[in-house]
Structures are given as structure tokens and as C-alpha cells.
Design an enzyme around this catalytic site. Sequence first.
Site: not given
Length: 685
Positions: A335, A366
Site C-alpha cells: 500500500d 502503489e
Amino acid sequence: MKTALEWKKYYSSPEFRERYIYDENDLGVTCTDSGTSFKLWSPSADSVTLNLYHEGSGGEAYIHIPMEKEDKGVWSWLSGENMHGVYYDYSLSFEGESVCSADPYAYACGINGRRSMAVDLKKTDPEGWKNDRAPEKGTEQIIYELHVKEFSWDPSGGFPEPYRGKYKAFTCQDTTLFGDGIHPTGMRYMKELGVTHVQIMPAYDYGSVNEGGKDTEFNWGYDPVNYNVPEGSYSTDPEHGEVRIREMKEMIQALHSQGFRVIMDVVYNHTYSLDSWFQRTAPWYFYRVFDDGRISNGSACGNDVASEREMCAKYILESVLYWTEEYHIDGFRFDLMGLLDVNLMNRIRRELDARYGKGEKILFGEPWAAAETAMEGNAVPALKKNIMLLDENIGMFCDDTRDAVKGSALKIKRPGFINGASGKENDIVQSARAWCATSCGSTDEDSDSVTTVKAPSQVITYVSAHDNQTLWDKLAETLPEADEAERMRLNRMAAAIYMTCQGSLFFLSGEEFARTKNGLEDSFNAPIALNRLDWKQAWENQSLVEYYKGLIALRTRLPGLCDKSARASKRISNVETSEGLVSFEVDNRSETGCQKWNRLKIVYNGTREYRRVEVKENGWMILCDGEDSRLWASAKYAGKDLQAEPQSVLILGRLAEQSVGGTGGVAAGVTEETAEKETWEKQAV
Ligand code: CA
């Protein structure tokens, strides 16, 4: 107490680094029949007391044990007994102030994670765990993003009541729609769908759901409390720390046994609260602070973990290794990877490669952050712009492809190539090449791309994830006048586009059955009744599901698209674009030279009209059109007069060598055949 800035200065000093960086990997509790060792890194504490409890919450400690201070800021206490099942926390004092903390290094905890538990990990292994192995890595990685609770909560799934929303639901391998015995749901449904990896949304212990609360409580779980402990609300008994561990292992074992690799979604970039076990045991060591004293908040969740600090990097690395070793996890999705630093990501890659083989564990994240972060020193953030500094086997979610296909995820009214935007054709071509054109040495017309990557192995191609609107809702948002038939057509088109791109493939569970969240963009704390997978809908939209199945099955037969090497983009040639139309050919020869279709021609028709498709020679077969993604199974030849239907993808394949027959078929020339026997490997060298 020192201010955040004073702490920061102290931690950056050579003196601190020399005295307090601990190299061993025995922090936390090690618990076996030969004894139990408690070790906590707390370099600035004046004293540390270990408190032992019979219960995971409530009650008083039955003993308080002063810890010994060792070298490098480590406090320890050793017992000759196996203390499995004993709960504990620490009382620490700093400059006269005292604080209580659970163990940041804990492997087990009581309900809601406020108290840690000593665990003899081998006692948590389910039957057969020693023989648990991930399935072989296939030719392609097709990742299905799934939330533990969403998977089985809805009664339509036909899961046994006590297992609904729990890890245990994954151990039910033959569930059907409302238990009708006919329509598979859950594991069997996923198996028939053909995805290769199941990505579990956060399943470490997070803070936003009361583990003793109502069954309807819901959160995505991007708020870590205990990084090395499974979340308790997914277990059948969050009160007893060993149960959640065993049940999560059972989930992974079940997924492996059914042919899936398991990816864990990890959130090392921030913690649930700044008042964390990190902060209570080593004030401000694990968090970033700007030079003006502001607390860094690049996560938009109130804090940023300082991945570039030695002991923090060590923590994250060891946590990843722990999940792979103890839980047999096959990959990680980071994340807000853009908040972690390039060095750490590459180090994690190297360590995993050394233990398990190059690229065996999948790593991606990400490549962005929500805001600026106060990364220290010369550390470089693992942002998209720095992808060239990352190992070729560290991937990034490709928002460029996502937005090119269906329109911006953030500007919800804005369309993409399939739903009416103009000027997206070159982005679509770049998507097919996994944004690899420039760096991979191509010298054609698309070499001015802004984003470049080392190889398709660095690209995760997708059009839906848990964040933002579902694909179906995005189509509804951008084309309010479209009827259901058109939205279905565009959904099929979106799928066929990204599934013919060269990156690894990823989609949100339910995308394949037109999953909706009624337009809600970020449903992280919306009711489970909105977030749950609706298995009834999966069967109502069976034809869309079938289209996905056919595409997935076809994809694994197309080595020209599955090639993750740096030269993969050279396989794509004869690119043609015009308003709303993109076509290209793919060299589909495999390294083994035994591929059925040596060449592919792929046409994306985003217009509302039929478009004529030019093919220079005979022998093409239709593998997939806008309606049917299984045409490849029936081996029909296309004539020379070919058309792409409105709003559709057409995939053609040209046979390798045998003389071709059927309507419009003419055998290919001998010279060409001979050339085509050459494998991609030989040609490419
Ligand atoms: Ca929790």
C-alpha cells in the site's frame, strides 16, 4: 520529554547509530519447549517491566518482571518454560514518564490487539501444514483482489453460518448459490474463473473494527495495529490468540490446495494511530517529521512510517520474511509504496530472491503517495517516476492504463478510450506494451512516452481495484444514457483490452459480474451489505463471467502477451491508430517454439460503428470477438473480409505452420513457414 524534532536529531546522530542498531533477528517472543525469550528494542527507555496475564484482555497482571538491559537498546527476559498462551505487555519509563505498550514485534495477541501473547508457532499449524506448497507458477499472473469478509458474508454464497465472513469460509470448497448444489460460489467459482493469484486485502491485525462487536461491522482494514498478527475479526474466536493464526493458515492452505497463490496486502507506510506500539516503545523513531516540526502525513492517515531508518527497514523486511516463512505467503502488494524507499524495496526483493529463487515471490505496490512525505537523508521514494531504480521484479499499479481505458479514477465524470474520450489511442498502444516502448529500445512512432519501465514485469495492468468506483459504476457514471446492453458491451471491451496488454493482470473481485457499490467511490467503512460479494449477481450476469473466463483461458495461451522480459515490447508491431480505433500485431512465438498461433492481430474498436479489418494474408482464425471469448476453442478460419463490431475487441490468431483450410483459408508460403518455425528465443537473440 524531548520534542519530535529533538528525537529526530538524536536518532540521526552517529552516536545513536553506533550504539543502538541491533543486528540479530530475535526481537519479540521466541517460544518453544526449550524456553521462552522476550526481547524488546527500546533504546531510550530508562526501565522496562514485563507484565504477564492469563487473559487477552481485562484482569490484572499476575506478575511484573523487570527486564534486563542488554547492548544495542534491547531489553530481555528469558524463561526456561514454554509459555505458549501467556499474554503480556510492557511498562516502560522515559524520563520519569511511564507508558504501557503491547509488543510491536508480537506474533500473537488478545482480542483487539491491545495485549500480546507468547505463541509456540508450531502449535498453530493446521493438519498437513508441513506439506503445504504453493502451486507452480504458471505462464501468467492473473490476480483477483478479495476481502476476507466480503468473500463469504452474503447468504447467497451458501457458506455455513459460523464461517460467513471468516478465514474458515475458504476451507469450504464446494459451496453453491444458497446451497442449491448447482451453481458454484466461493472457491469453486474462482477456480472455474481461472485466476492464478488471490490477493487478500489487509489481514494483519487492524484497528478499525471491534473484534468483539457486531458481525455487520466492516472496514477494508488499512489501519495496522499489529503487523505480524492476523486480524481477529475474521477468526471464529478472537479471544484466543492462537485461533486466528491457525485459521489464517487454514485459509492459505485451502487456497494453495485449490491452485491459487496467495498475495498479502501490506500497509507498512502508516499505522492506525500515531499512538502505536512503535511510538510507545521508541518515541518518534518509526515516524517521519518535517524539519519545521510538522508530523509527516503523506499517507493522509495521520502519520508516515520512516522506512529509511535502519531499525524500521529491518522491521519491515523481517515482517515480510516472517509472513513468507510462517504463513507461506507468495507475494506482497505494498500500500502506498511511494512512501517507502527504493533501497528497502530492492532489499526485500533481494532477500526473497535469495531464499526462494529469483522472482518466485511477487512484489508490487502503489507507486504513489497521498501527499508529500518527510523522507530523510538520501533516501529515494519508490514512486512511479523512480521505477527505473527498482528491481525489474518489483511492479507498480499502472494508473495510466487504468485511466486510458475507462477514464480517470479520481475525476469520476471523465471518460476513457472505451466510453467516449478522444485522443487516447496512443496511451492504449502504450498500455499494450506495458509502457515499455522507450526503455526497451523500440524506435518506432511511440518512443516519446513519458513513463518508461524496465520490462512488463514491472507493470500491473488493471481497470478496477478496491479504491475508487467499480468498473461497472464508472461506466454508469460516464455514460448515464447507455442501456444495460451497452454497458455490458463496454465492460467486455474493457476486460478484453487490459487482458491483451503485456503487464501482469489484476482485477477487483466481482468486476467479472458487473459488481456495483451504487456508485460509491471509496467504500472502506461502508456497510458490509454494500461491500459484500453478491453471488446471486454473479449468476445473474453469468454471460459476462463466461466472457472473462474465456479471456483468462485464452491469455495463458498467448506467450506473446505473457512475456515479461525487457524485449517483450518488440513483439508488438504494425501498430495502426485512428479516431477510436487501435490495432496491432503480436509476435506470439514462445521460447519453446510450440505455440499454436505464431502471430496475433488485435483490434480495439471504441467507435459505435463497424470497422473493416485489413489482413494481408490468409490463415487467420478468430480467437475472440466482442461477444464470445471462446472462439479460439472451435478453430474457425476467418475470411479476408473481416470487421470489428462496434465497441468491441477482436483478437485474431494465425496458425503456426500446418497447411490451413476452411473458409477463406490458403496455405501460407513455404518460405514463411520455415521462418516461423524459428522460436522467439532464437529470433530475439
Ligand atoms: Ca483487529
